[in-house]
Scaffold this motif. Structure first.
Motif, mmCIF file in Angstrom:
data_model
loop_
_atom_site.group_PDB
_atom_site.id
_atom_site.type_symbol
_atom_site.label_atom_id
_atom_site.label_comp_id
_atom_site.label_asym_id
_atom_site.label_seq_id
_atom_site.Cartn_x
_atom_site.Cartn_y
_atom_site.Cartn_z
ATOM 1 N N THR A 192 -71.408 -61.339 -35.993
ATOM 2 C CA THR A 192 -72.799 -61.560 -35.617
ATOM 3 C C THR A 192 -73.379 -62.552 -36.620
ATOM 4 O O THR A 192 -73.135 -62.426 -37.821
ATOM 5 N N PHE A 193 -74.118 -63.525 -36.142
ATOM 6 C CA PHE A 193 -74.811 -64.426 -37.059
ATOM 7 C C PHE A 193 -76.105 -63.768 -37.534
ATOM 8 O O PHE A 193 -76.775 -63.066 -36.769
ATOM 9 N N HIS A 234 -72.149 -61.415 -44.487
ATOM 10 C CA HIS A 234 -72.310 -62.200 -45.721
ATOM 11 C C HIS A 234 -73.763 -62.189 -46.176
ATOM 12 O O HIS A 234 -74.051 -62.150 -47.377
ATOM 13 N N PHE A 291 -73.253 -75.678 -37.521
ATOM 14 C CA PHE A 291 -73.805 -76.038 -36.216
ATOM 15 C C PHE A 291 -75.314 -75.951 -36.303
ATOM 16 O O PHE A 291 -75.870 -75.364 -37.241
ATOM 17 N N GLN A 335 -79.027 -77.471 -41.347
ATOM 18 C CA GLN A 335 -80.223 -76.787 -40.863
ATOM 19 C C GLN A 335 -80.358 -75.444 -41.580
ATOM 20 O O GLN A 335 -79.368 -74.751 -41.800
ATOM 21 N N PRO A 349 -77.500 -71.403 -40.055
ATOM 22 C CA PRO A 349 -77.172 -70.699 -38.805
ATOM 23 C C PRO A 349 -75.786 -70.065 -38.814
ATOM 24 O O PRO A 349 -75.569 -69.033 -38.187
ATOM 25 N N ARG A 350 -74.839 -70.674 -39.534
ATOM 26 C CA ARG A 350 -73.481 -70.131 -39.485
ATOM 27 C C ARG A 350 -73.287 -68.928 -40.399
ATOM 28 O O ARG A 350 -72.187 -68.366 -40.449
ATOM 29 N N LEU A 379 -72.860 -65.433 -41.436
ATOM 30 C CA LEU A 379 -72.599 -64.187 -40.721
ATOM 31 C C LEU A 379 -73.433 -63.072 -41.330
ATOM 32 O O LEU A 379 -73.728 -63.068 -42.535
ATOM 33 N N ILE A 437 -67.725 -66.146 -31.312
ATOM 34 C CA ILE A 437 -67.796 -66.140 -32.787
ATOM 35 C C ILE A 437 -66.400 -65.983 -33.410
ATOM 36 O O ILE A 437 -66.069 -66.720 -34.354
ATOM 37 N N LEU A 459 -82.881 -71.900 -41.358
ATOM 38 C CA LEU A 459 -83.879 -71.275 -40.488
ATOM 39 C C LEU A 459 -84.473 -70.067 -41.184
ATOM 40 O O LEU A 459 -83.764 -69.334 -41.882
ATOM 41 N N VAL A 497 -78.864 -65.111 -37.953
ATOM 42 C CA VAL A 497 -80.019 -65.552 -37.141
ATOM 43 C C VAL A 497 -80.173 -64.717 -35.876
ATOM 44 O O VAL A 497 -81.280 -64.580 -35.353
ATOM 45 N N GLN A 498 -79.053 -64.157 -35.387
ATOM 46 C CA GLN A 498 -79.153 -63.307 -34.190
ATOM 47 C C GLN A 498 -79.879 -61.998 -34.494
ATOM 48 O O GLN A 498 -80.358 -61.327 -33.584
#
Lengths: 289, 169
Positions: free
Chosen positions: B67-68, B30, A6, B5, B24-25, B27, A38, B7, B70-71
């Motif tokens: 949680t990603f 990981h 995404f 994408q 973005p995906r 986790l 999620i 980031l 990026v968060q």
């Protein structure tokens, strides 16, 4: 398990978030704590092409208390609800409920807005908000509108929220000082959804119940208000026969599905038990009884 | 979607500043394990139930499988690798798990340790019931909870300057 790909967006304001959701359309989803979304994305039951992270949006983490109303921003976490001295004093049913949601780690991230907005009938806060007569503030391209919690839930994951709208806050009429409250939830284990649960808020004068409100979690396609059960307890001192009658009235409107938590009959029976326990606990806590 | 994408993210992991580009995906678990090589954080159920992936983020406990990465941009994260002291001596919790036999297979242990660390920060002298509720988001499937609870009681006592008197089960 890895979610599908995404594009990530991080708006700084509600207006920017709504602009993104409007221009990106149905393939976009807002991301708050992510504790429901999620897991769904990891299972590929949800695969939004765009995630709009609300973490950078100013103003969504506020709790504002006035004399008549308490307004809670959508991004306030369950952990914040539990930790708030203000809410412990004026709206203790919120921390009592939040402590029965998921587990400590999930409550660090999980938000009240996510719990209210997504329409999962297993979520606990919606029935509490119906019980409290709360109003949701929905922001959209044309500005804000207000929808009562009692009118918001239309079916499982089906709500009054329109595409492009964001639940930004919940407005809760402040319950009278000295009110009694309880959220009684039967669950198989920590982290589980309710087999059945009941929220009760009441006030009393001279030993008799003056006002009462009751709502039920996860025993119907949506949270439901048990109006008849509440009507039956008003004016009484909650004797055993009244508790039994209110419990029966709640069972009569429960329409649970059979699932891993039990048969429909069992879960309906437990809805009655939760109402009885919540009434007794709330009455035990009320000042003026 | 045309191309993937990536980031830039900047965060502090175990007191070290880290800058990386991530999808973005990705986790957080990981990212920690595969990008930073910090394999102490475990992936258990991968569904946010078991707590094996628990890490500390800005002083609070989260499940890093839900949680990603990026968060976590801008956050300070501590993993189990940060627990022992610089001279190699064990943290009171690690010592408690060792002395009270708080582990057998050890798979849940990193999550238990990191959850217990935050629990003892929030509540330095918890009752047994508060410990059990505090670790209710962490599952153990072999040791059993008796000695894990005792290990945390041992650590709480040591951090409060007391000696824990009970023996392991």
């Amino acid at each position: 398990m890895i979610p599908g790909p995404f594009t990530y967006h991080r708006p700084a304001s509600v207006e920017e978030a709504i602009g993104l959701m409007t221009s990106l359309g149905e393939e976009s989803r807002p991301l708050a704590g992510g504790q429901s979304l999620i897991p769904m994305m990891k299972l590929r039951m949800a695969a939004p092409e765009h995630l709009i992270d609300l973490a950078g949006v100013a103003g969504l983490k506020r709790i504002d208390a006035g004399p008549d109303e308490i307004r809670i921003g959508a991004a306030v976490t369950q952990a914040q609800l539990i930790g708030s001295a203000l809410l412990s004093e004026r709206l203790p049913i919120l921390s009592e409920t939040a402590l029965q949601i998921a587990d400590p780690q999930v409550r660090t991230l999980g938000t009240i807005g996510g719990n209210l907005a997504n329409g999962d009938p297993g979520n606990d806060m919606p029935a509490v908000m119906q019980c409290l007569g709360a109003i949701y503030v929905l922001a959209g391209p044309a500005g804000e509108r207000q929808v009562a919690a009692r009118d918001y839930y239309l079916g499982p994951y089906f709500t009054a929220l329109e595409q492009g709208e964001l639940l930004v806050a919940v407005r809760i009429p402040a319950p009278a000082a000295g009110h009694g409250h309880a959220y009684e939830k039967l669950k198989r284990k920590i982290g589980d959804y309710a087999t059945a649960a009941a929220a009760v808020v009441l006030t009393a004068t001279d030993g008799r119940i003056a006002t009462a409100s009751i709502a039920l979690t996860n025993v119907a396609p949506t949270p439901i208000v048990a109006e008849e059960a509440a009507r039956l307890v008003i004016g009484t001192s909650l004797d055993a026969a009244t508790v039994k009658a209110a419990s029966a009235a709640a069972k009569a409107i429960a329409d649970p599905a059979a699932d891993g938590r039990g048969t429909a009959d069992y879960r309906r029976e437990m809805a009655g038990v939760m109402v009885a326990r919540a009434l007794v606990k709330a009455f035990g806590r009320v000042k003026g009884a | 979607m045309s191309e993937t994408q990536t980031l830039p993210i900047t965060l502090t992991v175990n007191a070290n500043k880290v800058q990386r580009f991530v999808e973005p995906r990705t986790l957080l678990v990981h990212f920690l394990r595969e990008e930073l090589g910090l394999t102490g954080t475990h992936i258990g159920c991968d569904t946010s139930h078991c707590g094996a992936c628990t890490v500390e983020i800005d002083g609070q406990s989260i499940k890093s499988c839900t949680t990603f990465a990026v968060q976590a941009n801008g956050a300070a994260i501590n993993t189990v690798e940060s627990l022992a002291h610089a001279d190699g001596t064990l943290h009171a919790l690690q010592e408690g798990f060792r002395q009270m036999h708080g582990l057998q297979c050890g798979f849940c242990t990193p999550g238990m340790l990191m959850r217990a660390k935050v629990l003892l920060t929030e509540n330095p002298d918890p009752s047994e019931a508060e410990i059990r509720y505090g670790i209710s988001g962490n599952l153990c499937r072999c040791t059993g909870y008796q000695n894990i609870v005792k290990a945390i009681q041992f650590a709480a006592a040591q951090l409060n300057g007391r000696t824990f008197q009970e023996a392991a089960e």
